[in-house]
Design an enzyme around this catalytic site. Structure first.
Site, PDB file in Angstrom:
ATOM      1  N   LYS A  16       0.832  -1.224   0.000  1.00  0.00           N
ATOM      2  CA  LYS A  16       0.000   0.000   0.000  1.00  0.00           C
ATOM      3  C   LYS A  16       0.855   1.257   0.000  1.00  0.00           C
ATOM      4  O   LYS A  16       0.517   2.238  -0.661  1.00  0.00           O
ATOM      5  CB  LYS A  16      -0.922   0.023   1.233  1.00  0.00           C
ATOM      6  N   HIS A  41       5.162   0.317   6.022  1.00  0.00           N
ATOM      7  CA  HIS A  41       4.975   0.688   4.623  1.00  0.00           C
ATOM      8  C   HIS A  41       6.340   1.029   4.018  1.00  0.00           C
ATOM      9  O   HIS A  41       6.986   1.977   4.449  1.00  0.00           O
ATOM     10  CB  HIS A  41       4.004   1.870   4.514  1.00  0.00           C
ATOM     11  N   GLN A 223      -2.783  -2.333   7.394  1.00  0.00           N
ATOM     12  CA  GLN A 223      -3.198  -3.747   7.414  1.00  0.00           C
ATOM     13  C   GLN A 223      -4.089  -4.065   6.189  1.00  0.00           C
ATOM     14  O   GLN A 223      -3.885  -3.480   5.155  1.00  0.00           O
ATOM     15  CB  GLN A 223      -3.897  -4.120   8.737  1.00  0.00           C
TER      16      GLN A 223
HETATM   17  P1  IMP Z   1      -1.497  -6.600  16.121  1.00  0.00           P
HETATM   18  O1  IMP Z   1      -2.097  -5.672  15.126  1.00  0.00           O
HETATM   19  O2  IMP Z   1      -0.064  -6.301  16.437  1.00  0.00           O
HETATM   20  O3  IMP Z   1      -2.331  -6.753  17.350  1.00  0.00           O
HETATM   21  O4  IMP Z   1      -1.460  -8.080  15.451  1.00  0.00           O
HETATM   22  C1  IMP Z   1      -2.644  -8.796  15.147  1.00  0.00           C
HETATM   23  C2  IMP Z   1      -2.481  -9.575  13.857  1.00  0.00           C
HETATM   24  O5  IMP Z   1      -2.407  -8.672  12.767  1.00  0.00           O
HETATM   25  C3  IMP Z   1      -1.206 -10.428  13.773  1.00  0.00           C
HETATM   26  O6  IMP Z   1      -1.470 -11.587  13.023  1.00  0.00           O
HETATM   27  C4  IMP Z   1      -0.240  -9.535  13.009  1.00  0.00           C
HETATM   28  O7  IMP Z   1       0.763 -10.278  12.349  1.00  0.00           O
HETATM   29  C5  IMP Z   1      -1.177  -8.881  12.032  1.00  0.00           C
HETATM   30  N1  IMP Z   1      -0.731  -7.568  11.559  1.00  0.00           N
HETATM   31  C6  IMP Z   1      -0.812  -6.387  12.194  1.00  0.00           C
HETATM   32  N2  IMP Z   1      -0.347  -5.387  11.438  1.00  0.00           N
HETATM   33  C7  IMP Z   1       0.031  -5.956  10.274  1.00  0.00           C
HETATM   34  C8  IMP Z   1       0.563  -5.410   9.051  1.00  0.00           C
HETATM   35  O8  IMP Z   1       0.754  -4.205   8.881  1.00  0.00           O
HETATM   36  N3  IMP Z   1       0.816  -6.311   8.076  1.00  0.00           N
HETATM   37  C9  IMP Z   1       0.550  -7.636   8.215  1.00  0.00           C
HETATM   38  N4  IMP Z   1       0.055  -8.181   9.326  1.00  0.00           N
HETATM   39  C10 IMP Z   1      -0.208  -7.339  10.345  1.00  0.00           C
END
Ligand code: IMP
Length: 435
Positions: A16, A41, A223
């Protein structure tokens, strides 16, 4: 006046940042609306590689860049990112970056809380950046906002309210002893607040005013749809909502003022952390694709799980977001393969599902239905990139064009651009974004 949301179509890491960097040349303002420094990013520009976590990708083209109220801010990370960019020759003052005074602050206890939970049996593979816990504090109405951080009186009062209960819970339930004292926390965070104070703004008012003045605003999601707290593969999701509707709610502008939604789709699928991933490629083939695509987390360095393209996800995303177009990234990474299986449906309990099934009872039995396309192994990607600039989409090898056409047909969404390398110049525009 253009107002466009850019969101990730899969589980994040679709590229993105690169697409926002490319598109924002035609925009006046770029707004990040959710997530925090769990995002990474990466933007390749002018021979440099910028790895952004909190900063909207618009900063690289020196566009007014805003961190909206729905973003969660770790002030230490923000300060470090400002310093790193400064060292790279990109000085970001308050005229370039604004941070909404309502954005919630990630405090030390959120990081401990995240780590402690992840050490238990309910591990979901978070990025460990305190994202879940800070959104919990926000919903529980005892969070600390940017406006508190920059005001020592408010910060002290906020700490009096939330520090003791967090310290006690962490100690008693998770046996965390090493939380810094309240006094030390106050000193450190008051100082960060002093340094970040000039950046504070009302992003809601500013974006609304910009749109009313006929300016172009790009809303940058972090995300991806499948990590959405409501519509993703819950509980293996993040704690905010990347879906396009949230661009309005989390920035604080009327949904009637947002005109367009474009999505970024990786030509295959990846996800980091635990959770369902039916098209995951097991074994050597998956590792080879991971290495070729450099599929290691920007934030945590973790190897990403790699899988075939799943068009049911794009269809689900289209229903949730109403895509006006897709930007396909990393098509070149598939160029060593003889065959390209693509998931077009699922079968579960004798039924066929066109959309990615997110209901547990369906998903646990679901089997992907693949159609296999021919690869485009013989392509000279350097030539494709060179010619792509002048000849555009026609420069792509025939099978690659067929792959893209297949995506369009099954997703029901037009492809606007295709990327065949990491640089700005490697984006081949197929159709102009705006009609
Ligand atoms: P959190 O956002 O750190 O709580 O993680 C929750 C889930 O979202 C996990 O599986 C992370 O690996 C995934 N995740 C969070 N941010 C990203 C991102 O920017 N890219 C890919 N996966 C993400």
């Amino acid at each position: 006046m253009k107002s466009t949301v850019i969101i990730g179509a899969q589980w994040g890491d679709e590229g993105k940042g690169k697409i926002v960097d490319y598109l924002c040349k035609e925009y006046d303002v770029v707004v990040r609306y959710q997530g925090g420094n769990n995002a990474g990013h990466t933007v390749h520009a002018g021979g440099q590689v910028f790895k952004l976590q909190l900063m909207p990708s618009g900063v690289i083209r020196k566009k007014r860049s805003l961190i909206a109220s729905g973003v969660v801010v770790d002030p230490k990370v923000l300060k470090k990112e400002l310093d790193t960019l400064e060292k790279m020759g990109l000085s970001i003052g308050p005229s370039l970056l604004g941070v909404d005074f309502r954005a919630h602050v990630i405090m030390p206890w959120h990081l401990y809380w995240d780590a402690a939970r992840e050490s238990g049996s309910h591990k979901i593979g978070t990025t460990g950046r305190g994202i879940g816990p800070v959104y919990e504090s926000k919903a529980a109405r005892w969070g600390i906002r940017m406006e508190d951080l920059v005001n020592p009186v408010q910060l002290e009062a906020a700490l009096d309210k939330s520090y003791p209960v967090h310290a006690k819970t962490l100690k008693e339930i998770f046996n965390v002893q090493q939380l810094p004292s309240k006094e030390k926390t106050f000193q450190e965070y008051a100082e960060l607040g002093r340094q970040l104070e000039p950046y504070l703004c009302d992003a809601s008012q500013e974006v609304d005013g910009a749109l009313d003045a006929g300016k172009n605003v790009l809303f940058e999601g972090a995300q991806g749809v499948m990590l959405d707290n409501n519509f993703g593969t819950y509980p293996y999701v993040t704690s905010s909502q990347p879906v396009a509707g949230n661009a309005s709610a989390s920035t604080g502008v009327s949904p009637k003022k947002i005109k367009r939604v474009e999505t970024v789709v990786k030509a295959y699928t990846t996800r980091v952390g635990a959770g369902p991933f039916p098209t995951e490629i097991q074994g050597n083939a998956g590792e080879t694709l991971r290495d070729k695509g450099k599929e290691f987390g920007t934030v945590t360095g973790r190897p990403r799980r790699v899988g075939w393209l799943d068009l049911t996800i794009i269809r689900l995303g289209n229903r949730l977001n109403g895509y006006d177009g897709m930007h396909v990234t990393k098509l070149d990474i598939l160029s060593d393969l003889d065959e390209l299986p693509v998931c077009t449906a699922y079968q579960s309990g004798g039924k066929t599902y066109d959309y990615f099934p997110t209901r547990h009872s369906v998903l646990e039995k679901a089997k992907p239905v693949y159609e296999t396309l021919s690869g485009f192994k013989d392509a000279d990607w350097n030539a494709v990139c060179r010619e792509g600039k002048s000849k555009g989409f026609d420069a792509l090898p025939l099978q690659a064009k067929k792959y893209v056409a297949f995506m369009e047909k099954h997703a029901g969404v037009p492809v606007l651009s295709v990327s065949v390398g990491p640089n700005r110049e490697d984006i081949i525009v197929r159709r102009e974004s705006e009609p």
